[in-house]
Each structure stands twice: as C-alpha cells, then as structure tokens.
Design a protein around this motif. Structure first.
Motif, short mmCIF file in Angstrom:
data_model
loop_
_atom_site.label_atom_id
_atom_site.label_comp_id
_atom_site.label_asym_id
_atom_site.label_seq_id
_atom_site.Cartn_x
_atom_site.Cartn_y
_atom_site.Cartn_z
N UNK A 53 0.45 -1.11 0.08
CA UNK A 53 0.08 -0.05 0.23
C UNK A 53 0.13 1.14 -0.31
N UNK A 54 2.14 1.32 1.41
CA UNK A 54 3.15 2.22 1.04
C UNK A 54 3.75 2.52 -0.60
N UNK A 55 4.05 1.45 -1.15
CA UNK A 55 4.71 1.69 -2.69
C UNK A 55 3.66 2.61 -3.61
N UNK A 56 2.13 1.83 -3.87
CA UNK A 56 1.62 1.76 -4.39
C UNK A 56 1.03 3.99 -4.69
N UNK A 57 0.94 4.59 -3.25
CA UNK A 57 1.37 5.79 -3.24
C UNK A 57 2.12 6.23 -2.68
N UNK A 58 3.37 6.06 -2.25
CA UNK A 58 4.35 6.45 -2.31
C UNK A 58 5.61 6.39 -3.02
N UNK A 59 5.70 5.03 -3.77
CA UNK A 59 6.79 4.54 -4.11
C UNK A 59 7.33 5.12 -5.44
N UNK A 60 9.26 4.85 -5.50
CA UNK A 60 9.67 3.48 -4.91
C UNK A 60 10.15 4.81 -3.31
N UNK A 61 10.58 3.73 -2.85
CA UNK A 61 11.35 4.23 -1.09
C UNK A 61 12.19 3.39 -1.20
N UNK A 62 13.26 4.01 0.01
CA UNK A 62 14.26 3.08 0.80
C UNK A 62 12.92 2.30 2.09
N UNK A 63 13.19 1.56 2.56
CA UNK A 63 12.93 0.78 3.88
C UNK A 63 12.91 2.00 4.63
N UNK A 64 14.65 2.76 4.63
CA UNK A 64 13.67 4.26 5.51
C UNK A 64 12.30 5.17 5.57
N UNK A 65 11.74 5.05 4.21
CA UNK A 65 11.39 5.84 4.11
C UNK A 65 10.06 5.60 4.70
N UNK B 224 13.49 13.81 1.67
CA UNK B 224 12.87 14.15 1.12
C UNK B 224 12.99 15.46 -0.18
N UNK B 225 14.60 14.92 -0.79
CA UNK B 225 14.86 15.55 -1.74
C UNK B 225 14.12 15.12 -2.88
N UNK B 226 13.25 13.98 -2.89
CA UNK B 226 12.51 13.96 -3.60
C UNK B 226 11.64 14.92 -4.25
N UNK B 227 11.27 15.52 -3.18
CA UNK B 227 10.04 16.53 -3.69
C UNK B 227 10.52 17.84 -3.46
N UNK B 228 11.54 18.57 -2.21
CA UNK B 228 12.52 19.40 -1.72
C UNK B 228 13.80 19.47 -1.03
N UNK B 229 14.38 20.57 -2.15
CA UNK B 229 15.66 20.36 -1.60
C UNK B 229 15.95 21.19 -0.21
N UNK B 230 16.89 21.10 0.28
CA UNK B 230 17.52 20.46 1.28
C UNK B 230 17.32 22.70 2.28
N UNK B 231 17.28 23.18 1.14
CA UNK B 231 17.14 25.06 1.72
C UNK B 231 16.08 25.14 1.77
#
Length: 368
Positions: free
Chosen positions: A202-214, A277-284
């Motif tokens: 369910x998580x991967x379907x809505x948020x993937x690809x992702x790490x286990x830490x994600x 979260x760098x997939x959607x926001x830069x560090x700044x």
C-alpha cells in the motif's frame, strides 16, 4: 546485473503520479482516501484541500457525507498522528500500528498507571456514550487522580482505537473533539490477521519508489526490511546509491514530464512520509519547511513538482458580505510563467475554499 538508477526528478515524477498530483484523478473521495492509505488530519480540514488538488471536480460534501455516514473516520495511526482513513482501513491499520502506540506510551509520563485498567474503564465509559476529550479526562481522573486528565486521555487513545466523531471535520461546520471506540462507532471488529506485506504494498503504491527508511518514516514501525525482503519487489537505486523498492507494475513517468503547479494543505503526507525528502524539496526548502512554531507545518505549493513556498487564506468582512484573500509566498524565485499559473490555480482554490465570498483576491507576495 545492471540496476536502474533513478534521478531525483524521476523519483519526483513517480511520487507525483502515485499521489495523484500529475493530473487530477476521476476517483471518488472514498477511493482516493483508500489509494493514498489515508490523509494526515490532525487539523480538521486539510483532507478536503488535499483531495481538491488531486481529484476532478471534488465536492467537499462528498467527504463530509462519508464522515457522517461512518465510511471514513479520523483516528491516530501512522506516526501516532491523526489520519482520515476508510472504515475498512481503520480496522486494518490500527492493529498493525499498535506497537508504535505502545512505544509512545512507554515514552510518556505514565509511571505507575495500569494501562489495561485504563483501557477497560475508557471502553466502558465510551460504550455508554461518546465523551469529549475534557469529559473523558475528567472521568478517568476520578479514578486516577494522581495523573493529569490530558495524560489519561493520551493513554486511552494509545491503548484503544478512539475515533474523533463528527461534526468535527465536517466541511462548513465546527465541533470539539469527541471520542468513541472504533468498534462502537463503526460496528466492526479489527481485522483478525492484518498483513505487514500488504502495508508495504500500500505504501509503495501511493509513495514509491522508496527505501525501507522511507517506509519506516511514514508508518513508524521497525523491522520492515525483513518483510520487504520476502516480497517480490522491483529493486532500483537512487543517485546516492540507496536501494529503492517498488511495485513492478507501478507508474514511473519520464523525468521531463511536465507537471502543473499544485497547492497542498497543512501536513500533507507527500511532504512528511520520507526519510529523504529531496525527491520533493531541496535542503534549503526543507529547512524552511521545518522552521515552523509548534510543529504546525504550513500549507505549501509545488512548482515543477517541487516545494517552492507557502500559502494561506484570510477572511475579512461581515458574514453578509465576506471577503477572502489568498496570499502566495514564494520561498525562492518563481518565473513569470509559473507566477501566472499559481495565480490562476489560486483563483480556483479560492472559489473552492470561499464560495460565499463576495470578494476574492489572490496576492503574490514578495519572495520571503
């Protein structure tokens, strides 16, 4: 063996596609809530804005009706925060997440408190009638006067699946926090054998690809790597060499796919459900996003799929002639073309949020 490496932009586009943010989906509100595995909802109305940005012609009355008809509910789930989920998912997710609740209770100041007794007492009180948070705290404190009422409510919410009842969170209405157990409100028992592998899917379907830490950041559970290792998942790599897991059939658009500007509500899960979260926001941008008082994350907007600033709606005037202003505050420079797109989308947002306003205005603030 060659491993596919996904760039940050490719991860971004895959995430937006799973989150229904590339183009609005023609789903019902109930189906969207299910697909997204719930919407973060510790404030009453962000889920309505989340669905407005994701669904074609979303009508807030549809979600409000689902709350009143007990087809969706609000209760503490992922990250021990309030989420709005389908009734079926309430019975499926809460048993899986009970270890997270137990961990939170161990960290709380509940020394000497008999938690099974609290559960039994709260269950009996709430079976008789729903209680407001204040009423429940007072009733429990009558038996455990050495503990603060708020701490006792926190304990009850941790040991029992307590749903927050409408009219709280019903669009256009207000209401205090009133609790009842999920079993009493929904008339259903918890899922008898919830599956952790299904949670990963369910998580991967809505948020993937992702790490286990994600995955762990999203739900708060540990040891999920062992679960994932026993599943038939696609393995990818990000630009930093981290292993990404995904469903083989899930969409992964091209990284140069054009995407529209999008307005997101406070606490939107797409911003909170990753360790990286760098997939959607830069560090700044992340530093700016996190620099908020009392952990109240602002409503934000995306440009080219990435976080670029915040927005808020203010209302003025008398009830007979209300006015509403949407202020858009970029946290970095925005092109003239994107500014025009934000204003146009903002006008549509104001029509949704303040349909009764006689005056509606969108203000593009200076970069802050």
């Amino acid at each position: 063996m060659t491993t596919t490496v996904l760039s940050t932009r490719a991860l971004n586009r895959a995430t937006l596609a799973r989150q229904l943010l590339v183009e609005r989906a023609g789903l019902t509100a109930l189906d969207a809530v299910h697909h997204l595995a719930g919407l973060q909802a510790q404030a009453p109305f962000p889920p309505y804005y989340a669905l407005w940005s994701r669904l074609v012609d979303f009508d807030p009355a549809e979600l409000a009706g689902a709350l009143l008809e007990r087809r969706v509910v609000r209760l503490a789930l992922m990250r021990d925060t309030v989420h709005l989920v389908t009734a079926a998912d309430a019975g499926y997710l809460r048993p899986l997440l009970q270890p997270l609740m137990d961990r939170g209770l161990r960290a709380a100041d509940l020394t000497g408190l008999d938690l099974p007794a609290v559960a039994a007492t709260a269950r009996e009180l709430l079976a008789a009638r729903p209680h407001s948070a204040k009423e429940l705290g007072a009733a429990l404190a009558a038996r455990w006067p050495e503990h603060a009422p708020a701490a006792l409510v926190r304990a009850a919410r941790g040991v029992l699946p307590l749903v927050q009842l409408p009219p709280r969170a019903v669009w256009g209405r207000s209401g205090q926090t009133v609790y009842q157990t999920a079993r009493d409100w929904l008339g259903q028992d918890d899922h008898p054998a919830p599956d952790l592998a299904e949670l990963v899917r369910r998580y991967l379907a809505a948020y993937g690809p992702a790490t286990v830490a994600d995955l762990r950041t999203w739900c708060g559970l540990t040891r999920l790597g062992q679960v994932a290792d026993g599943m038939e998942l696609l393995e990818l790599t990000d630009e930093q060499g981290r292993r990404l897991l995904d469903l083989p059939e899930a969409p992964r658009p091209e990284p140069d796919l054009p995407v529209p500007v999008r307005f997101l509500p406070e606490f939107d899960n797409v911003l909170l459900s990753y360790a990286d979260r760098t997939r959607i926001m830069s560090d700044p941008m992340r530093a700016r996003f996190a620099a908020v008082p009392n952990g109240v994350f602002p409503a934000t907007f995306l440009v080219d799929g990435f976080l670029r600033g915040a927005w808020r709606i203010t209302r003025q005037g008398k009830a007979a002639a209300p006015a509403a202003t949407l202020t858009i505050t970029p946290w970095a420079s925005v092109s003239t073309k994107d500014s025009r797109a934000l204003v146009a989308e903002g006008e549509r947002l104001l029509e949704f949020a303040a349909p009764q306003a006689t005056t509606r205005r969108v203000v593009m603030a200076e970069t802050g």
